[in-house]
Scaffold this active site. Sequence first.
Site, PDB file in Angstrom:
ATOM      1  N   SER A   1      45.831  23.102  42.824  1.00 13.99           N
ATOM      2  CA  SER A   1      46.559  23.363  41.587  1.00 13.99           C
ATOM      3  C   SER A   1      47.254  22.092  41.081  1.00 13.99           C
ATOM      4  O   SER A   1      46.594  21.075  40.863  1.00 13.99           O
ATOM      5  CB  SER A   1      47.553  24.506  41.813  1.00 13.99           C
ATOM      6  OG  SER A   1      48.043  25.019  40.606  1.00 13.99           O
TER       7      SER A   1
ATOM      8  N   ASP B   1      40.221  32.974  38.763  1.00 13.33           N
ATOM      9  CA  ASP B   1      41.506  32.273  38.693  1.00 13.33           C
ATOM     10  C   ASP B   1      42.185  32.545  37.352  1.00 13.33           C
ATOM     11  O   ASP B   1      41.609  32.289  36.295  1.00 13.33           O
ATOM     12  CB  ASP B   1      41.268  30.770  38.880  1.00 13.33           C
ATOM     13  CG  ASP B   1      42.523  30.006  39.234  1.00 13.33           C
ATOM     14  OD1 ASP B   1      43.607  30.369  38.741  1.00 13.33           O
ATOM     15  OD2 ASP B   1      42.433  29.037  40.004  1.00 13.33           O
TER      16      ASP B   1
ATOM     17  N   HIS C   1      43.411  32.304  42.155  1.00 19.01           N
ATOM     18  CA  HIS C   1      44.004  30.969  42.299  1.00 19.01           C
ATOM     19  C   HIS C   1      44.219  30.602  43.767  1.00 19.01           C
ATOM     20  O   HIS C   1      44.157  29.442  44.129  1.00 19.01           O
ATOM     21  CB  HIS C   1      45.338  30.937  41.543  1.00 19.01           C
ATOM     22  CG  HIS C   1      45.861  29.560  41.292  1.00 19.01           C
ATOM     23  ND1 HIS C   1      45.098  28.566  40.722  1.00 19.01           N
ATOM     24  CD2 HIS C   1      47.080  29.009  41.542  1.00 19.01           C
ATOM     25  CE1 HIS C   1      45.821  27.462  40.631  1.00 19.01           C
ATOM     26  NE2 HIS C   1      47.027  27.705  41.113  1.00 19.01           N
TER      27      HIS C   1
END
Length: 271
Positions: A98, A223, A251
Amino acid sequence: MGYYIKVEPNVKVYVEDLNPKGKHTILFLHGWPGSHDLFEYQFDELPKRGYRCIGVDQRGFGQSDRPFTGYDYDRLSDDVRNVVEALKLKDFTLGGHSTGGAIAVRYMARHKEYGVARLALFAAAVPSLIRRSYFPYGLTKQAVEEIIKETYNDRPKMLRGFGDMFFFEYITGPFSDWFFQLGLQAAGWATAAVARTWLGEEELFSDMKKITVPTLILHGIHDKVCLFPLAEAQQKGIKNSILVPFAYSGHGLFYDQRDKFNKKLMEFIKS
């Protein structure tokens, strides 16, 4: 083994170093708003397979110091450089999830891939977390502004909501509580400051073009934070990159499909 490394005169970051004599080093950069503990299900397994796993808590998060400033990608990538130099790391794999993936890409460009043999991006916020006039993918600016507003207004509520969209399939109540506590460890001002970087000029289109090492892109097709088209843009923008879609992941693909995640990462390092 855990210890602190000084990255600025008055700022130290926490580092977890597992299996220091391992055959190959993987340096993990966590995503917002967690800590290195997000990679628990990699640290359980990979050291047993002979890998050295190093998890860094970024400033403001986990067990690291929590200064009021220094949350742009340049400074955060400079912190990584300080860790790399302090530990004398060479020919290692740099992995980022991320926002940690965004910091990894900035590190590669800003520090000319210093010490890195391979790059691995996990649901990375690259090249831009938000939609822009020239990039129609990602979250809306309004969605991020709401996250920042809620961080200042009711951070626990914001973290609960973020946790609800993080994973693809059902997670247990105790696991949800664990994930929630990781977010609470961070400083509120750090949580908001990193979110603000997404709204500004922090995009990584030119940074991606400077990457020359083999790159693995792992990304869940479900995601809801870093949408799957970001992964496709990464593959297009990074030479010598491989994209592996995760069909049953959101995610948090390092937990949603942890066995596949660990397997693909090890295969990439051996290739």
